[in-house]
Design a protein around this motif. Structure first.
Motif, PDB file in Angstrom:
ATOM      1  N   SER A 209       2.538   1.493  -3.505  1.00  0.00           N
ATOM      2  CA  SER A 209       1.613   1.882  -4.571  1.00  0.00           C
ATOM      3  C   SER A 209       1.190   3.347  -4.437  1.00  0.00           C
ATOM      4  O   SER A 209       0.949   4.015  -5.435  1.00  0.00           O
ATOM      5  CB  SER A 209       0.395   0.967  -4.598  1.00  0.00           C
ATOM      6  OG  SER A 209      -0.351   1.106  -3.425  1.00  0.00           O
ATOM      7  N   SER A 210       1.123   3.850  -3.225  1.00  0.00           N
ATOM      8  CA  SER A 210       0.788   5.274  -3.068  1.00  0.00           C
ATOM      9  C   SER A 210       1.997   6.155  -3.359  1.00  0.00           C
ATOM     10  O   SER A 210       1.846   7.295  -3.780  1.00  0.00           O
ATOM     11  CB  SER A 210       0.240   5.558  -1.677  1.00  0.00           C
ATOM     12  OG  SER A 210       1.221   5.316  -0.708  1.00  0.00           O
TER      13      SER A 210
ATOM     14  N   GLN B 238       2.221   6.464  10.100  1.00  0.00           N
ATOM     15  CA  GLN B 238       1.848   7.858   9.888  1.00  0.00           C
ATOM     16  C   GLN B 238       2.070   8.675  11.164  1.00  0.00           C
ATOM     17  O   GLN B 238       2.585   9.798  11.102  1.00  0.00           O
ATOM     18  CB  GLN B 238       0.394   7.967   9.445  1.00  0.00           C
ATOM     19  CG  GLN B 238      -0.033   9.391   9.157  1.00  0.00           C
ATOM     20  CD  GLN B 238      -1.469   9.473   8.680  1.00  0.00           C
ATOM     21  OE1 GLN B 238      -2.166   8.472   8.550  1.00  0.00           O
ATOM     22  NE2 GLN B 238      -1.920  10.682   8.419  1.00  0.00           N
TER      23      GLN B 238
ATOM     24  N   ASN C  63       2.697   7.775  -6.972  1.00  0.00           N
ATOM     25  CA  ASN C  63       2.023   9.003  -7.387  1.00  0.00           C
ATOM     26  C   ASN C  63       2.742  10.263  -6.905  1.00  0.00           C
ATOM     27  O   ASN C  63       2.332  11.369  -7.224  1.00  0.00           O
ATOM     28  CB  ASN C  63       0.586   9.013  -6.880  1.00  0.00           C
ATOM     29  CG  ASN C  63      -0.230   7.902  -7.476  1.00  0.00           C
ATOM     30  OD1 ASN C  63      -0.089   7.586  -8.647  1.00  0.00           O
ATOM     31  ND2 ASN C  63      -1.065   7.282  -6.678  1.00  0.00           N
TER      32      ASN C  63
ATOM     33  N   TYR D 184       0.833  -1.204   0.000  1.00  0.00           N
ATOM     34  CA  TYR D 184       0.000   0.000   0.000  1.00  0.00           C
ATOM     35  C   TYR D 184       0.868   1.256   0.000  1.00  0.00           C
ATOM     36  O   TYR D 184       0.585   2.225  -0.713  1.00  0.00           O
ATOM     37  CB  TYR D 184      -0.957   0.016   1.197  1.00  0.00           C
ATOM     38  CG  TYR D 184      -2.141  -0.894   1.040  1.00  0.00           C
ATOM     39  CD1 TYR D 184      -3.012  -0.776  -0.035  1.00  0.00           C
ATOM     40  CD2 TYR D 184      -2.410  -1.887   1.968  1.00  0.00           C
ATOM     41  CE1 TYR D 184      -4.105  -1.603  -0.186  1.00  0.00           C
ATOM     42  CE2 TYR D 184      -3.503  -2.732   1.829  1.00  0.00           C
ATOM     43  CZ  TYR D 184      -4.347  -2.584   0.751  1.00  0.00           C
ATOM     44  OH  TYR D 184      -5.423  -3.408   0.601  1.00  0.00           O
ATOM     45  N   ILE D 185       1.919   1.250   0.769  1.00  0.00           N
ATOM     46  CA  ILE D 185       2.818   2.403   0.807  1.00  0.00           C
ATOM     47  C   ILE D 185       3.507   2.575  -0.539  1.00  0.00           C
ATOM     48  O   ILE D 185       3.604   3.686  -1.066  1.00  0.00           O
ATOM     49  CB  ILE D 185       3.833   2.255   1.959  1.00  0.00           C
ATOM     50  CG1 ILE D 185       3.113   2.339   3.304  1.00  0.00           C
ATOM     51  CG2 ILE D 185       4.919   3.324   1.860  1.00  0.00           C
ATOM     52  CD1 ILE D 185       3.971   1.974   4.486  1.00  0.00           C
TER      53      ILE D 185
END
Length: 144
Positions: A46-47, A106, A50, A43-44
């Motif tokens: 793939s984000s 986070q 961007n 998830y990290i």
């Protein structure tokens, strides 16, 4: 006659959609704890694709690095992911742990940012104080 065909087609479609497919446990199943770590980093990664780098370019695909790190190929991941999604309770547990991991990461970065911001503001205040003291010293030497 046409109405009957449509009704039968809709009923077949509805019946086929409601089946609970339970997959057999694959031989090379990724363990839950590894799956949690893997999905967290996926998830990290793939984000992150961007996000532009300092040269304003998007050129890295970090997902491949995650596959290499865990020595998992996409076929093994697909089989394991299909197995876990067929057991919704297990997959929900995995995804809750992934969310918890991402939230923890986070929080750590937000704390680091606050510390960095506070250090920078203290440095700025110290520099401002030094400038004020320097100006006062110049003024005092002119007065003497």
């Amino acid at each position: 006659m046409r109405k009957h065909i449509y009704i039968i087609a809709v009923l077949i479609f509805l019946v086929s959609c409601t089946s609970n497919t339970m997959y057999k446990k694959p031989e090379n199943l990724i363990p839950k704890d590894t799956m949690v770590s893997f999905l967290t980093e996926m998830y990290i990664a793939s984000s992150a694709k961007n996000i532009k780098n300092k040269f304003l370019r998007k050129e890295k695909n970090y997902v491949m690095y995650v596959y290499k790190k865990y020595k998992i190929d996409s076929a093994r991941f697909d089989v394991s992911n299909a197995y876990y999604t067929s057991k919704i309770e297990d997959y929900t547990e995995v995804l809750n742990k992934v969310k918890s991991n991402i939230d923890s990461i986070q929080e750590i970065y937000e704390e680091r940012k606050e510390v960095k911001d506070s250090i920078n503001s203290k440095k700025k205040l110290l520099l401002d104080d030094e400038i004020i003291i320097e100006k006062l010293e110049r003024k005092n030497t002119k007065l003497q």
